[in-house]
Design a protein around this motif. Structure first.
Motif, PDB file in Angstrom:
ATOM      1  N   GLU A   7      40.991  40.529  46.199  1.00 20.88           N
ATOM      2  CA  GLU A   7      41.929  39.409  46.227  1.00 20.88           C
ATOM      3  C   GLU A   7      43.291  39.899  46.724  1.00 20.88           C
ATOM      4  OE1 GLU A   7      42.093  36.368  42.824  1.00 20.88           O
ATOM      5  OE2 GLU A   7      43.646  37.842  42.355  1.00 20.88           O
ATOM      6  N   ASN A  36      45.312  33.374  50.667  1.00 18.72           N
ATOM      7  CA  ASN A  36      44.695  34.649  50.314  1.00 18.72           C
ATOM      8  C   ASN A  36      44.034  35.183  51.589  1.00 18.72           C
ATOM      9  OD1 ASN A  36      42.899  36.668  49.523  1.00 18.72           O
ATOM     10  ND2 ASN A  36      42.029  35.521  47.818  1.00 18.72           N
ATOM     11  N   SER A  72      42.508  37.667  32.735  1.00 20.40           N
ATOM     12  CA  SER A  72      41.696  37.829  33.941  1.00 20.40           C
ATOM     13  C   SER A  72      40.215  37.839  33.608  1.00 20.40           C
ATOM     14  CB  SER A  72      42.063  39.138  34.657  1.00 20.40           C
ATOM     15  OG  SER A  72      41.453  40.244  34.002  1.00 20.40           O
ATOM     16  N   GLN A  75      41.457  30.612  46.109  1.00 19.03           N
ATOM     17  CA  GLN A  75      40.280  31.411  45.779  1.00 19.03           C
ATOM     18  C   GLN A  75      39.148  31.116  46.754  1.00 19.03           C
ATOM     19  OE1 GLN A  75      40.961  30.172  41.477  1.00 19.03           O
ATOM     20  NE2 GLN A  75      40.255  32.272  41.188  1.00 19.03           N
ATOM     21  N   SER A 112      38.210  36.193  45.739  1.00 18.10           N
ATOM     22  CA  SER A 112      38.889  36.129  44.453  1.00 18.10           C
ATOM     23  C   SER A 112      37.932  36.546  43.347  1.00 18.10           C
ATOM     24  CB  SER A 112      39.419  34.722  44.197  1.00 18.10           C
ATOM     25  OG  SER A 112      40.248  34.676  43.057  1.00 18.10           O
ATOM     26  N   HIS A 113      38.479  36.704  42.138  1.00 17.24           N
ATOM     27  CA  HIS A 113      37.706  37.266  41.020  1.00 17.24           C
ATOM     28  C   HIS A 113      37.151  38.629  41.419  1.00 17.24           C
ATOM     29  CE1 HIS A 113      36.970  33.404  38.453  1.00 17.24           C
ATOM     30  NE2 HIS A 113      38.250  33.720  38.585  1.00 17.24           N
ATOM     31  N   ASP A 154      45.319  36.254  40.596  1.00 20.83           N
ATOM     32  CA  ASP A 154      44.732  35.083  39.945  1.00 20.83           C
ATOM     33  C   ASP A 154      45.395  34.874  38.593  1.00 20.83           C
ATOM     34  OD1 ASP A 154      43.179  33.154  38.736  1.00 20.83           O
ATOM     35  OD2 ASP A 154      41.275  34.170  39.022  1.00 20.83           O
TER      36      ASP A 154
END
Length: 403
Positions: free
Chosen positions: A381, A371, A78, A193, A376-377, A86
């Motif tokens: 998320e 999502n 990650s 994402q 995201s990241h 993710d």
């Protein structure tokens, strides 16, 4: 609880980051090694034959290990403080899809069908050694093996040293044509994402292309000094120049349609609160569908960085760390995916993936799962249980149709 959610629940405490929130699972960290062990145990529990290749890619075989197989999978590492889905979503969905195929009586490698493998690629995010999709780049030969061996993390550990500590031969890292020949087609399922599927009101999409993107490192050198005794007029402060470079990146990208430029990491040296830095290192991420525009955006930011550094009595150097051109997925495979999933729209991705690296060497494709946050990241998320169930079932449909 869905089967995918249950699988992910088993690893929900692995690599939790108390300071950042979310998960920090850099390659070959304790957390990432625990996830690798989890995957191997789950694969073996399903009767899959598991091996780890010379680049640290894990292969779990449903059917005999052979060339021209159908392969699916993703990654388990990650970004710092990343989300739960993710990478791991694609791995968990692949395991659940194997269960579904078995329940349907599908037997890869028998009755004229190809074998099926589930893979886990290491260092997809590049959060430890700075180059994204390092495992797939090594497999394909897209990165020079010596360059990869000599990459160093923040603590000074080389990739060769970390690989050797984890049972690999550093000398054997690099292009693996025999391993690559095992992949006839590659399908990667991944959490979306962005907000594409929210706006399309669809739970799944077929990937169209991946934006060209790269990472560049700026090194701004000035004069380290005492924060209290050095007059403002006597300073050569690289942090001031760095601040101007960050603002320049934002302005240059905002002025160019579809461009994205981000400075997400900055390191002052030596890093003391009461110290004027002697050097600042910052990393720039730039993306655009047109590779020539990506290059022009970086060039313009570099030009403004040189002016900003000179105005502060500093110097600046720019180093390209990685660059991936805009990648279109195999049209024949994409057509097959659309035939098997007729309700799924086609969606381009602004994020890089191992499937994008493999696409330059063999037929590869991707499925994106909705999502609901569009984030995201980040710990925000998310994937809903019903979409996780749908992900595994749809992946099983695709795999069965391609076998």
């Amino acid at each position: 609880m869905s089967k995918v959610t249950s699988l992910l629940g088993a690893i929900s405490e692995v690599g939790r980051d108390a300071s950042r929130g979310g998960y920090s699972r850099p390659v070959y960290s304790t957390a990432e090694l625990d996830l690798r062990s989890w995957f191997i145990a789950e694969a073996e529990r399903r009767g899959l034959a598991v091996n780890t290749d010379r680049n640290g890619i894990i292969w779990a075989w449903y059917g005999p290990e052979q060339d021209d197989s159908l392969v699916t999978g993703s990654h388990l590492d990650s970004v710092p403080g990343g989300g739960a889905f993710d990478g791991p979503l694609g791995v968990a969905a692949a395991l659940a899809a194997v269960d579904e195929l078995r329940a349907r009586g599908v037997e890869p490698g028998r009755n004229g069908k190809r074998s099926l493998a589930v893979t886990v690629f290491p260092e997809e995010e590049g959060s430890r050694f700075g180059i994204a999709c390092l495992g797939s780049r090594l497999l394909t030969g897209a990165i020079d093996a010596d360059k990869a061996r000599n990459l160093k993390d923040a603590e000074g550990n080389s990739f060769a040293e970390l690989s050797a500590r984890n049972g690999l031969s550093a000398e054997r890292l690099g292009a693996d044509p025999e391993g690559l020949a095992r992949i006839g087609q590659f399908i990667e399922l991944h959490v979306e994402q962005g907000r594409g599927l929210i706006e399309l009101d669809s739970p799944v999409a077929v990937a169209g292309s991946i934006l060209g993107h790269g990472r560049w490192k700026f090194t701004i050198s000035g004069q380290g000094n005492h924060a209290g005794t050095t007059l403002m007029t006597d300073r050569a402060d690289p942090m001031v120049a760095a601040a101007q470079i960050i603002l320049s990146a934002q302005k240059v990208a905002a002025a160019q349609s579809e461009a994205r430029a981000t400075v997400g990491r900055l390191q002052p040296i030596p890093g003391g609160t009461n110290v004027i830095a002697s050097r600042v290192e910052l990393w720039l991420d730039v993306r655009h569908p047109d590779d020539a525009v990506t290059a022009a955006v970086v060039q313009k930011i570099h030009g403004q960085a040189q002016i900003a550094a000179a105005n502060e009595g500093c110097t600046v150097t720019l180093t390209e760390e990685s660059l991936s051109p805009t990648t279109g997925f195999d049209q024949g495979l994409a057509a097959e995916l659309q035939r098997l999933l007729p309700a799924a729209p086609v969606l381009d991705s602004g994020a890089g993936h191992d499937a994008g690296i493999l696409a330059s060497y063999l037929p590869a494709g991707m499925l994106f799962i909705r999502n609901p946050t569009g984030i995201s990241h980040s710990p925000e998320e998310a994937v809903e249980d019903r979409d996780a169930d749908s992900a595994a079932a749809l992946l099983a449909d695709v795999l069965q149709g391609l076998l």
